[in-house]
Each structure stands twice: as C-alpha cells, then as structure tokens.
Design an enzyme around this catalytic site. Structure first.
Site, PDB file in Angstrom:
ATOM      1  N   ASP A   1      75.449  47.145  92.443  1.00 12.55           N
ATOM      2  CA  ASP A   1      75.298  47.943  90.524  1.00 12.55           C
ATOM      3  C   ASP A   1      75.911  49.451  91.163  1.00 12.55           C
ATOM      4  O   ASP A   1      76.074  49.722  91.680  1.00 12.55           O
ATOM      5  CB  ASP A   1      74.479  47.593  89.914  1.00 12.55           C
ATOM      6  CG  ASP A   1      72.967  48.085  91.171  1.00 12.55           C
ATOM      7  OD1 ASP A   1      73.281  48.652  91.444  1.00 12.55           O
ATOM      8  OD2 ASP A   1      72.196  48.167  89.563  1.00 12.55           O
ATOM      9  N   PRO A   2      75.936  50.318  89.775  1.00  9.39           N
ATOM     10  CA  PRO A   2      76.419  51.175  89.738  1.00  9.39           C
ATOM     11  C   PRO A   2      75.807  52.016  90.564  1.00  9.39           C
ATOM     12  O   PRO A   2      74.480  51.700  90.515  1.00  9.39           O
ATOM     13  CB  PRO A   2      76.600  51.457  87.870  1.00  9.39           C
ATOM     14  CG  PRO A   2      76.961  50.424  87.503  1.00  9.39           C
ATOM     15  CD  PRO A   2      76.119  49.397  87.805  1.00  9.39           C
TER      16      PRO A   2
END
Length: 218
Positions: free
Chosen positions: A68-69
C-alpha cells in the site's frame, strides 16, 4: 483518455483505454466502500487514488507491486518520493545502483521505466497507518491486479509476509516473484537479486529485458 464518474471523491476517474474492461466493476465496488474509507484523512489524497489508471498496460512487461502507499506523502504513484527521502525507494535505487553501476543520482522512479508499471495492492491507507484500508480495497485490489496480470509477463511483489498468498488470488498464469520488502530487517532486501532475475525470466519468455537504469533521476 477516458473518464467515469463515481459518487464520492475523486468524483471523476480518468483512465487509459486498456483499463476499460474493469471500469464498470471498479465504479460499482468503489461506490460501495468510498464513504467508509473517506472518513479518514488518506495517503494519498482521494484525487490521486487512481492516478496509475492513466498508464497503458499493453506496453508493460513487469509489474512491481507494493502492499500500500506510504503512510504519509503518498503521491498515487507507488514508491515515488519526489524529495527522495523514503526508505523503500532509496533501497530500491541502491539495489539498482549495485546492479547497473550508476552511482551519481538524486532520485529514482519506477514509473519512468519502459515496460514497468509500479502498483500498490491497496490504493490508500489512513494517514500514518499502513494497511489500515485493506478491508475496504480488497475487492477492488483483486480486480485491478488480476487485470494487470493479463498484460505483464512478471509480477514482482515486495513483501514476503504481505504477499505470502498472492498466487491464490490470481487467476492469470503470470510468473510471480515474492521478494523481501525494501525495508525488511537485517538488510535482506540487499541480498535479494530479483531485479536481475526478472530480466532472466523475460528472456525465457522471449521478451526484451528491462533497463532498470532508466529509473534514475539526476
């Protein structure tokens, strides 16, 4: 470029033709969960959730996938760090530097390399909390990654724990490498030779190798 509307921010999703087959489902799934994930401040901001859908897929050979970011300062482009302060991209650059011999660089961006699409399995997290939006993105994540794997020859996932069961989620017969996360302890990522191995696998598939040095910013 095409665009569709959704009921919540970012309200409009702009996308390349290559994503057309999944857009109706994406809109449906996003409208189901958006009100939940938008209760939080997010990384990246909602306007940047779907930036990578502007990328064509037909010219991609490799997908480099993180979970994920960045929990802060996500740009919507996976691993991108404009001021080159994030550990993950610095470790990736260091690994490519050892592989290519390039040493005088100021940054690195996987998104500017021919044939490569960097991707995050989950498209956002709550500001400061990694993997906090996993439950909301799950259906969308499977849909989009499955679509990507129809186009690429190699899927390289960074994170042995995060991606331990990724093959079970994929329906396309794509060659998958699950490597160490760039921030893994004991410098395990340093010993990982995946970037070299990817080019060997591409050669076996009669595809052109990736010029990893293209990602350096000077």
């Amino acid at each position: 470029m095409n665009s569709v509307t959704v009921s919540h921010a970012p309200y409009t999703i702009t996308y390349h033709d290559d994503w057309e087959p999944v857009m109706n489902q994406l809109v449906e799934f996003y409208n189901e969960v958006a009100s939940w994930l938008l209760r939080d401040e997010t990384s990246p901001i909602p306007d940047k959730f779907f930036i990578q859908l502007k990328q064509p897929l037909r010219n991609k050979r490799v997908c480099v996938c993180g979970i994920d970011p960045y929990p802060k300062d996500g740009t919507g482009v996976p691993f991108e760090s404009p001021n080159f302060t994030k550990k993950s991209i610095k470790e990736i650059a260091s690994s490519i530097s050892r592989l290519t011999g390039v040493i005088d660089y100021k940054g690195y961006n996987l998104n500017i390399i021919d044939g490569v699409i960097p991707w995050n399995y989950y498209l956002s997290c709550k500001l400061g909390e990694t993997k906090s939006h996993a439950i909301y993105w799950d259906k969308i994540s499977k849909l989009l990654l499955h679509h990507i794997t129809k186009h690429v020859s190699v899927l390289y996932c960074l994170g042995k724990t995060d991606f331990s069961n990724i093959r079970a989620k994929l329906e396309s017969p794509v060659t998958t490498i699950v490597g160490y996360h760039p921030a893994a302890r004991d410098r395990q990522f340093e010993k990982d030779r995946s970037f070299e191995i990817i080019n060997v696998l591409l050669e076996l598939d009669n595809k052109a190798p990736i010029n990893w040095a293209q990602g350096f910013i000077y």
